[in-house]
Design a protein around this motif. Structure first.
Motif, PDB file in Angstrom:
ATOM      1  N   LYS A  75       0.832  -1.199   0.000  1.00 15.00           N
ATOM      2  CA  LYS A  75       0.000   0.000   0.000  1.00 15.00           C
ATOM      3  C   LYS A  75       0.868   1.252   0.000  1.00 15.00           C
ATOM      4  N   GLU A  76       1.946   1.226   0.778  1.00  9.61           N
ATOM      5  CA  GLU A  76       2.856   2.366   0.839  1.00  9.61           C
ATOM      6  C   GLU A  76       4.138   2.039   0.080  1.00  9.61           C
ATOM      7  N   GLN A  77       4.667   3.048  -0.585  1.00  9.04           N
ATOM      8  CA  GLN A  77       5.906   2.884  -1.323  1.00  9.04           C
ATOM      9  C   GLN A  77       6.996   3.736  -0.669  1.00  9.04           C
ATOM     10  N   PHE A  78       8.229   3.328  -0.909  1.00 16.99           N
ATOM     11  CA  PHE A  78       9.402   4.062  -0.449  1.00 16.99           C
ATOM     12  C   PHE A  78       9.554   5.273  -1.358  1.00 16.99           C
ATOM     13  N   LEU A  79       9.362   6.473  -0.822  1.00 23.73           N
ATOM     14  CA  LEU A  79       9.344   7.677  -1.646  1.00 23.73           C
ATOM     15  C   LEU A  79      10.623   8.493  -1.582  1.00 23.73           C
ATOM     16  N   GLY A  80      11.422   8.307  -0.539  1.00 26.41           N
ATOM     17  CA  GLY A  80      12.644   9.094  -0.420  1.00 26.41           C
ATOM     18  C   GLY A  80      13.241   8.930   0.954  1.00 26.41           C
ATOM     19  N   PHE A  81      14.325   9.677   1.203  1.00 27.20           N
ATOM     20  CA  PHE A  81      14.961   9.562   2.510  1.00 27.20           C
ATOM     21  C   PHE A  81      15.779  10.797   2.841  1.00 27.20           C
ATOM     22  N   TYR A  82      16.063  10.920   4.114  1.00 28.05           N
ATOM     23  CA  TYR A  82      16.938  11.954   4.659  1.00 28.05           C
ATOM     24  C   TYR A  82      18.087  11.244   5.340  1.00 28.05           C
ATOM     25  N   VAL A  83      19.237  11.893   5.381  1.00 28.74           N
ATOM     26  CA  VAL A  83      20.347  11.452   6.214  1.00 28.74           C
ATOM     27  C   VAL A  83      20.603  12.589   7.190  1.00 28.74           C
ATOM     28  N   ALA A  84      20.506  12.281   8.482  1.00 24.26           N
ATOM     29  CA  ALA A  84      20.662  13.309   9.504  1.00 24.26           C
ATOM     30  C   ALA A  84      21.675  12.854  10.549  1.00 24.26           C
ATOM     31  N   ASP A  85      22.474  13.795  11.009  1.00 25.32           N
ATOM     32  CA  ASP A  85      23.465  13.549  12.056  1.00 25.32           C
ATOM     33  C   ASP A  85      22.821  13.924  13.386  1.00 25.32           C
ATOM     34  N   CYS A  86      22.383  12.937  14.137  1.00 21.56           N
ATOM     35  CA  CYS A  86      21.661  13.162  15.389  1.00 21.56           C
ATOM     36  C   CYS A  86      22.441  12.576  16.557  1.00 21.56           C
ATOM     37  N   ALA A  87      22.313  13.203  17.698  1.00 17.45           N
ATOM     38  CA  ALA A  87      23.030  12.749  18.887  1.00 17.45           C
ATOM     39  C   ALA A  87      22.579  11.363  19.314  1.00 17.45           C
ATOM     40  N   ASN A  88      21.298  11.062  19.072  1.00 23.69           N
ATOM     41  CA  ASN A  88      20.746   9.773  19.501  1.00 23.69           C
ATOM     42  C   ASN A  88      19.417   9.533  18.782  1.00 23.69           C
TER      43      ASN A  88
END
Length: 124
Positions: A75-88
């Motif tokens: 039903k849902e498709q993979f539409l995109g992504f983010y790469v984020a530098d997070c502490a945790n």
């Protein structure tokens, strides 16, 4: 630590947005992205073309076989992504929550820690 925030939604619904609706959503998402970018915590952001443009290469035994479309019908498709530098993970979840608020449709965000194999400026 780097996290991938993977975006899933019904691409048929997103594809039906008017150009104005799409632009308004991208503007809201851009505001969320800019907060992370100003902190130097945002890596690549990718919006994928629809799955009718996709190919899947599947290999079991023998030569790989190429199929039209995505790996699985869902039903849902993979539409995109983010790469984020997070502490945790909590900070990564907060970023995903802000993205979800900016997106008027349903959908989901999968948050996963990353291991870089070909770093390009961001570090683990």
């Amino acid at each position: 630590m780097l996290y991938a925030i993977l975006c899933y939604n019904d691409e048929r619904a997103v594809s039906r947005w008017t150009p104005e609706e799409d632009a308004a959503c991208m503007e809201r998402l851009g505001a969320v992205q800019s907060r992370m970018s100003e902190k130097g915590k945002l890596g690549p952001v990718v919006r994928l073309w629809n799955t009718d443009e996709a190919k899947t290469l599947r290999k079991s035994s023998g030569e790989p076989v190429v199929f039209d479309g995505p790996f699985a019908e869902t039903k849902e498709q993979f539409l995109g992504f983010y790469v984020a530098d997070c502490a945790n993970m909590d900070e990564a979840l907060d970023f995903a929550r802000d993205l979800a608020k900016a997106n008027p449709d349903g959908g989901s965000y999968e948050i996963r820690p990353l291991r870089l194999y070909n770093p390009s400026g961001l570090t683990e």
